[in-house]
Scaffold this motif. Structure first.
Motif, PDB file in Angstrom:
ATOM      1  N   PRO A 180      -1.699  -9.594   8.614  1.00  0.00           N
ATOM      2  CA  PRO A 180      -2.835 -10.392   8.244  1.00  0.00           C
ATOM      3  C   PRO A 180      -3.626  -9.358   7.304  1.00  0.00           C
ATOM      4  N   ASN A 181      -4.673 -10.050   6.905  1.00  0.00           N
ATOM      5  CA  ASN A 181      -5.382  -9.319   5.788  1.00  0.00           C
ATOM      6  C   ASN A 181      -6.008  -8.031   6.287  1.00  0.00           C
ATOM      7  N   LYS A 182      -6.454  -7.978   7.610  1.00  0.00           N
ATOM      8  CA  LYS A 182      -7.299  -6.643   8.112  1.00  0.00           C
ATOM      9  C   LYS A 182      -6.347  -5.437   8.096  1.00  0.00           C
ATOM     10  N   PHE A 183      -4.985  -5.522   7.999  1.00  0.00           N
ATOM     11  CA  PHE A 183      -3.984  -4.617   7.839  1.00  0.00           C
ATOM     12  C   PHE A 183      -4.028  -3.842   6.514  1.00  0.00           C
ATOM     13  N   LYS A 184      -4.508  -4.351   5.525  1.00  0.00           N
ATOM     14  CA  LYS A 184      -4.577  -3.726   4.122  1.00  0.00           C
ATOM     15  C   LYS A 184      -5.722  -2.726   4.278  1.00  0.00           C
ATOM     16  N   LYS A 185      -6.701  -2.688   4.998  1.00  0.00           N
ATOM     17  CA  LYS A 185      -7.526  -1.704   5.311  1.00  0.00           C
ATOM     18  C   LYS A 185      -7.072  -0.549   6.413  1.00  0.00           C
ATOM     19  N   ILE A 186      -6.272  -0.965   7.152  1.00  0.00           N
ATOM     20  CA  ILE A 186      -5.596   0.095   7.932  1.00  0.00           C
ATOM     21  C   ILE A 186      -4.493   0.761   7.064  1.00  0.00           C
ATOM     22  N   GLY A 187      -3.675   0.172   6.037  1.00  0.00           N
ATOM     23  CA  GLY A 187      -2.833   0.956   5.374  1.00  0.00           C
ATOM     24  C   GLY A 187      -3.617   1.706   4.300  1.00  0.00           C
ATOM     25  N   ILE A 188      -4.703   1.442   3.856  1.00  0.00           N
ATOM     26  CA  ILE A 188      -5.339   2.429   2.897  1.00  0.00           C
ATOM     27  C   ILE A 188      -5.931   3.348   3.873  1.00  0.00           C
TER      28      ILE A 188
END
Length: 148
Positions: free
Chosen positions: A23-31
């Motif tokens: 899901p899209n929220k994982f992009k912030k987690i990855g950053i």
């Protein structure tokens, strides 16, 4: 094979690709993982100097890049999917070219500037994976901005 069957096959392959995305929220987690790992490397170099911590942080950067790479966009349409596939193809080609040319250029530079013969050394696993993932993420972002 007619055009409709080719289009249907392409549609099914794109649908399969969606199953492997986060899901899209994982992009912030990855950053966040990338930033934390980078800060750990900088802190480790300045004060602690622990080799195991540096190695763990390097692989943390890879994990963060992977999470960013496979995270969905807020609006995931056919254009975004196509741009994502283009960026993976570009990253693969660029990564192979860099992995093949970098040791050669390093060998030539070392021979010319240091006047001594060094062993011909390839790139490590972390470097190759970092090149592949970082090129994919940055090129995908570039393609998205160019197509707005």
């Amino acid at each position: 094979m007619n055009v409709k069957s080719i289009m249907e096959c392409e549609r099914r392959s794109l649908e399969k690709m969606k199953k492997y995305q986060l899901p899209n929220k994982f992009k912030k987690i990855g950053i966040g993982i990338i930033v934390l790992s980078t800060a750990t490397i900088i802190t480790n170099k300045l004060s602690i100097d622990n080799i195991d911590l540096t190695l763990t942080a390097k692989y943390g950067i890879l994990l963060g890049l992977l999470v960013v790479s496979i995270s969905k966009e807020k609006i995931e349409d056919e254009l975004i999917t196509n741009l994502r596939m283009q960026s993976y193809a570009f990253a693969f080609i660029a990564g192979v070219l860099i992995a093949l040319s970098n040791p050669l250029f390093s060998y030539i530079a070392n021979t010319v500037f240091e006047k001594q013969q060094e062993n011909f050394q390839g790139m490590g696993d972390w470097q190759v994976l970092w090149i592949l993932l970082s090129v994919q993420v940055f090129y995908f972002e570039f393609l998205k901005r160019m197509n707005k």
